[in-house]
Write a protein that holds these residues in place. Structure first.
Motif, PDB file in Angstrom:
ATOM      1  N   PHE A 262       0.853  -1.190   0.000  1.00 46.11           N
ATOM      2  CA  PHE A 262       0.000   0.000   0.000  1.00 46.11           C
ATOM      3  C   PHE A 262       0.892   1.244   0.000  1.00 46.11           C
ATOM      4  CE2 PHE A 262       0.699  -1.688   4.237  1.00 46.11           C
ATOM      5  CZ  PHE A 262       1.164  -0.590   4.959  1.00 46.11           C
ATOM      6  N   ASP A 263       0.304   2.398  -0.242  1.00 48.45           N
ATOM      7  CA  ASP A 263       1.055   3.653  -0.281  1.00 48.45           C
ATOM      8  C   ASP A 263       1.474   4.062   1.124  1.00 48.45           C
ATOM      9  OD1 ASP A 263       0.872   4.072  -3.046  1.00 48.45           O
ATOM     10  OD2 ASP A 263      -1.140   4.883  -2.851  1.00 48.45           O
ATOM     11  N   GLN A 264       2.781   4.132   1.350  1.00 50.80           N
ATOM     12  CA  GLN A 264       3.297   4.651   2.624  1.00 50.80           C
ATOM     13  C   GLN A 264       4.788   4.948   2.460  1.00 50.80           C
ATOM     14  OE1 GLN A 264       3.364   2.404   6.617  1.00 50.80           O
ATOM     15  NE2 GLN A 264       1.572   3.737   6.754  1.00 50.80           N
ATOM     16  N   ALA A 265       5.132   6.216   2.532  1.00 48.48           N
ATOM     17  CA  ALA A 265       6.517   6.635   2.329  1.00 48.48           C
ATOM     18  C   ALA A 265       7.315   6.647   3.621  1.00 48.48           C
ATOM     19  CB  ALA A 265       6.552   8.023   1.689  1.00 48.48           C
ATOM     20  N   ASP A 266       6.634   6.849   4.755  1.00 47.80           N
ATOM     21  CA  ASP A 266       7.306   7.048   6.037  1.00 47.80           C
ATOM     22  C   ASP A 266       6.956   5.925   6.996  1.00 47.80           C
ATOM     23  OD1 ASP A 266       8.536   8.016   8.300  1.00 47.80           O
ATOM     24  OD2 ASP A 266       7.662  10.018   8.186  1.00 47.80           O
ATOM     25  N   PHE A 267       7.964   5.192   7.461  1.00 51.01           N
ATOM     26  CA  PHE A 267       7.727   4.082   8.388  1.00 51.01           C
ATOM     27  C   PHE A 267       7.076   4.556   9.675  1.00 51.01           C
ATOM     28  CE2 PHE A 267       9.218   1.291  11.877  1.00 51.01           C
ATOM     29  CZ  PHE A 267       8.657   0.100  11.458  1.00 51.01           C
ATOM     30  N   VAL A 268       7.284   5.807  10.045  1.00 51.54           N
ATOM     31  CA  VAL A 268       6.680   6.360  11.257  1.00 51.54           C
ATOM     32  C   VAL A 268       5.159   6.233  11.225  1.00 51.54           C
ATOM     33  CG1 VAL A 268       6.232   8.563  12.436  1.00 51.54           C
ATOM     34  CG2 VAL A 268       8.568   7.909  11.876  1.00 51.54           C
ATOM     35  N   ASN A 269       4.583   6.182  10.038  1.00 48.38           N
ATOM     36  CA  ASN A 269       3.123   6.163   9.899  1.00 48.38           C
ATOM     37  C   ASN A 269       2.525   4.760   9.884  1.00 48.38           C
ATOM     38  OD1 ASN A 269       3.042   8.993   9.713  1.00 48.38           O
ATOM     39  ND2 ASN A 269       3.414   8.927   7.503  1.00 48.38           N
ATOM     40  N   ILE A 270       3.342   3.728  10.058  1.00 46.54           N
ATOM     41  CA  ILE A 270       2.792   2.374  10.010  1.00 46.54           C
ATOM     42  C   ILE A 270       1.822   2.157  11.164  1.00 46.54           C
ATOM     43  CG2 ILE A 270       4.672   1.311  11.347  1.00 46.54           C
ATOM     44  CD1 ILE A 270       4.381  -1.155   9.519  1.00 46.54           C
ATOM     45  N   LYS A 271       0.703   1.509  10.876  1.00 47.11           N
ATOM     46  CA  LYS A 271      -0.330   1.268  11.877  1.00 47.11           C
ATOM     47  C   LYS A 271      -0.098  -0.063  12.582  1.00 47.11           C
ATOM     48  CE  LYS A 271      -3.830   3.879   9.295  1.00 47.11           C
ATOM     49  NZ  LYS A 271      -5.147   3.813   8.608  1.00 47.11           N
ATOM     50  N   ASP A 272      -0.605  -0.151  13.806  1.00 47.82           N
ATOM     51  CA  ASP A 272      -0.435  -1.378  14.584  1.00 47.82           C
ATOM     52  C   ASP A 272      -1.002  -2.588  13.868  1.00 47.82           C
ATOM     53  OD1 ASP A 272       0.853  -0.054  16.640  1.00 47.82           O
ATOM     54  OD2 ASP A 272      -0.965   0.234  17.841  1.00 47.82           O
ATOM     55  N   GLU A 273      -2.138  -2.403  13.182  1.00 50.61           N
ATOM     56  CA  GLU A 273      -2.769  -3.550  12.520  1.00 50.61           C
ATOM     57  C   GLU A 273      -1.960  -4.068  11.340  1.00 50.61           C
ATOM     58  OE1 GLU A 273      -5.387   0.121  11.347  1.00 50.61           O
ATOM     59  OE2 GLU A 273      -4.218  -0.562  13.074  1.00 50.61           O
ATOM     60  N   HIS A 274      -1.005  -3.277  10.846  1.00 49.07           N
ATOM     61  CA  HIS A 274      -0.142  -3.719   9.756  1.00 49.07           C
ATOM     62  C   HIS A 274       1.140  -4.380  10.257  1.00 49.07           C
ATOM     63  CE1 HIS A 274      -2.147  -0.519   6.980  1.00 49.07           C
ATOM     64  NE2 HIS A 274      -2.817  -1.660   6.979  1.00 49.07           N
ATOM     65  N   LEU A 275       1.520  -4.071  11.489  1.00 48.94           N
ATOM     66  CA  LEU A 275       2.794  -4.572  12.012  1.00 48.94           C
ATOM     67  C   LEU A 275       2.816  -6.091  12.140  1.00 48.94           C
ATOM     68  CD1 LEU A 275       3.800  -1.949  14.725  1.00 48.94           C
ATOM     69  CD2 LEU A 275       5.166  -2.650  12.752  1.00 48.94           C
ATOM     70  N   ASN A 276       1.673  -6.695  12.470  1.00 45.90           N
ATOM     71  CA  ASN A 276       1.649  -8.149  12.627  1.00 45.90           C
ATOM     72  C   ASN A 276       1.954  -8.852  11.321  1.00 45.90           C
ATOM     73  OD1 ASN A 276      -0.204 -10.861  12.522  1.00 45.90           O
ATOM     74  ND2 ASN A 276       0.670 -10.543  14.557  1.00 45.90           N
ATOM     75  N   ASP A 277       1.390  -8.356  10.231  1.00 44.12           N
ATOM     76  CA  ASP A 277       1.646  -8.960   8.927  1.00 44.12           C
ATOM     77  C   ASP A 277       3.092  -8.736   8.510  1.00 44.12           C
ATOM     78  OD1 ASP A 277       0.440 -10.304   6.510  1.00 44.12           O
ATOM     79  OD2 ASP A 277       1.198  -8.483   5.555  1.00 44.12           O
ATOM     80  N   PHE A 278       3.612  -7.540   8.765  1.00 47.71           N
ATOM     81  CA  PHE A 278       5.018  -7.266   8.464  1.00 47.71           C
ATOM     82  C   PHE A 278       5.921  -8.227   9.235  1.00 47.71           C
ATOM     83  CE2 PHE A 278       9.004  -5.292   9.793  1.00 47.71           C
ATOM     84  CZ  PHE A 278       9.584  -5.016   8.566  1.00 47.71           C
ATOM     85  N   ALA A 279       5.639  -8.408  10.535  1.00 44.59           N
ATOM     86  CA  ALA A 279       6.456  -9.290  11.376  1.00 44.59           C
ATOM     87  C   ALA A 279       6.418 -10.726  10.870  1.00 44.59           C
ATOM     88  CB  ALA A 279       5.981  -9.216  12.828  1.00 44.59           C
ATOM     89  N   THR A 280       5.254 -11.167  10.386  1.00 47.54           N
ATOM     90  CA  THR A 280       5.117 -12.526   9.855  1.00 47.54           C
ATOM     91  C   THR A 280       5.959 -12.706   8.597  1.00 47.54           C
ATOM     92  OG1 THR A 280       2.858 -12.674  10.745  1.00 47.54           O
ATOM     93  CG2 THR A 280       3.475 -14.244   9.021  1.00 47.54           C
ATOM     94  N   VAL A 281       5.882 -11.733   7.697  1.00 48.45           N
ATOM     95  CA  VAL A 281       6.663 -11.805   6.457  1.00 48.45           C
ATOM     96  C   VAL A 281       8.159 -11.783   6.770  1.00 48.45           C
ATOM     97  CG1 VAL A 281       7.239 -10.587   4.316  1.00 48.45           C
ATOM     98  CG2 VAL A 281       4.850 -10.826   5.018  1.00 48.45           C
ATOM     99  N   LEU A 282       8.575 -10.944   7.716  1.00 49.89           N
ATOM    100  CA  LEU A 282       9.994 -10.888   8.083  1.00 49.89           C
ATOM    101  C   LEU A 282      10.455 -12.194   8.709  1.00 49.89           C
ATOM    102  CD1 LEU A 282      12.708  -9.512   8.505  1.00 49.89           C
ATOM    103  CD2 LEU A 282      11.775  -8.441  10.574  1.00 49.89           C
ATOM    104  N   LYS A 283       9.683 -12.736   9.634  1.00 50.26           N
ATOM    105  CA  LYS A 283      10.073 -14.000  10.276  1.00 50.26           C
ATOM    106  C   LYS A 283      10.226 -15.110   9.248  1.00 50.26           C
ATOM    107  CE  LYS A 283       8.488 -17.507  13.578  1.00 50.26           C
ATOM    108  NZ  LYS A 283       9.708 -17.622  14.410  1.00 50.26           N
TER     109      LYS A 283
END
Length: 359
Positions: A262-283
């Motif tokens: 999705f559109d997001q240039a600044d990591f500071v703006n990442i939402k909590d509901e997106h962090l879980n999916d990011f963490a899963t992909v990274l793991k």
């Protein structure tokens, strides 16, 4: 004897920053060379003299931030005892002739990733990785908000001595600086130019190609197949909101990048509901790398939009991303002298091996 018909020798242009290029030379992988040794598995949960282990908090500077709480922390942030930049201005800014000096002002923090001494990112729970990256986000937000002199905050991790790690206990670092790093500037300029020319975000264009593009390229004279590109060929892992891809022009043989869908240039703006999916992909990505390469030494770092007025028009053209760079070899004189990275493993073969790992 090397089969020349099966080897690759080609210079690939980085589509994000066209001034950067990579030499893919698979035949070079057959030459004798010394590879960086994997990091031996350390299964100790606690080491008595490790300054980052629980119970040794007095061996480090005071806690700046902790998750979930300072008394029962799982992630802890402290000042770096040996900072590359300091919040104390030295007054060294000066110009003489063509020479220019900027004061080494900034912040340098250490993030103790986990209370477990020997744990690796691939072994951490998804919820813990989520908490770790929420700490990165919150520290970036706090640093930017508290000091307008800071133009860029870089989050990075060194794993293994060859990657720059000096302490075995898993940790990351945050460096806040009064300038924007050149490699980030190059990304911003190139992606902005692409957006101005085509009215498209190049990161999304590349992701769309990775998800949908398919082609067979033939030799005009002989009719033989020169290259076949399959749908999903460069995709390593995909979640609901994030994707891990193998760059077409990878600087490092096993380099992987994780980007939002999705559109997001600044990591500071990442939402909590997106962090879980990011963490899963990274793991899952780290598990794949660990399965193929063992305890490979690596760096990862976040590239995000600077908090500086001259870059605010890049909000639509840029996408923050995590770059994971395994260190399997030492740069040669050719690479240092030419600025041309050499990869002895084709990105297509590397992607196939990583993708084929069963999790």
């Amino acid at each position: 004897m090397v089969d020349e018909s099966q080897s690759i020798r080609e210079i690939r242009i980085n589509p994000i920053v066209p001034s950067e290029s990579v030499l893919v030379s698979t035949a070079r992988g057959l030459r004798p060379r010394k590879e960086e040794a994997p990091v031996e598995r350390d299964e100790r949960e606690h080491v008595e003299k490790c300054p980052f282990c629980t119970g040794n908090e007095e061996m480090t500077p005071a806690t700046i931030a902790a998750w979930p709480t300072p008394t029962d922390w799982q992630v802890r942030v402290v000042e770096n005892l040996f900072p590359v930049l300091s919040p104390q201005q030295s007054g060294n800014a000066l110009n003489f002739g063509l020479q220019k000096v900027i004061d080494g002002y900034g912040r340098h923090e250490v993030v103790i990733d986990h209370r477990n001494h020997g744990i690796r990112v691939s072994d951490m729970d998804v919820s813990h990785i989520e908490g770790m990256f929420s700490m990165f986000r919150d520290r970036m937000q706090e640093i930017y908000a508290s000091d307008e002199r800071i133009k860029y905050v870089l989050v990075f991790k060194n794993f293994g001595a060859a990657a720059g790690a000096s302490i075995a206990h898993s940790h990351s670092q945050i460096v806040a600086m009064p300038v924007v790093p050149e490699n980030v500037v190059n990304e911003l300029n190139a992606t902005r130019q692409y957006y101005q020319k085509y009215n498209q975000n190049i990161f999304h264009t590349l992701i769309d190609e990775a998800l949908t593009f398919e082609a067979t390229i033939y030799d005009r004279q002989s009719g033989e197949v020169r290259r076949k590109i399959n749908v999903g060929q460069y995709i390593i892992e995909r979640g609901e909101y994030f994707i891990a891809v193998k760059p077409f022009a990878s600087r490092f043989e096993w380099e992987v990048q994780i980007l939002p869908l999705f559109d997001q240039a600044d990591f500071v703006n990442i939402k909590d509901e997106h962090l879980n999916d990011f963490a899963t992909v990274l793991k899952h990505t780290m598990q794949r790398l660990n399965n193929v390469l063992g305890g490979v030494q690596y760096n990862f770092f976040l590239h995000s939009l600077p908090h500086s007025p001259e870059w605010q028009d890049c909000v639509d053209s840029y996408v923050w991303h995590l770059e994971i760079c395994p260190r399997t070899s030492i740069p040669t004189g050719f690479e240092l002298g030419s600025g041309l990275f050499v990869s002895t493993v084709s990105p297509e073969d590397a992607a196939e091996q990583l993708r084929s790992v069963s999790l």
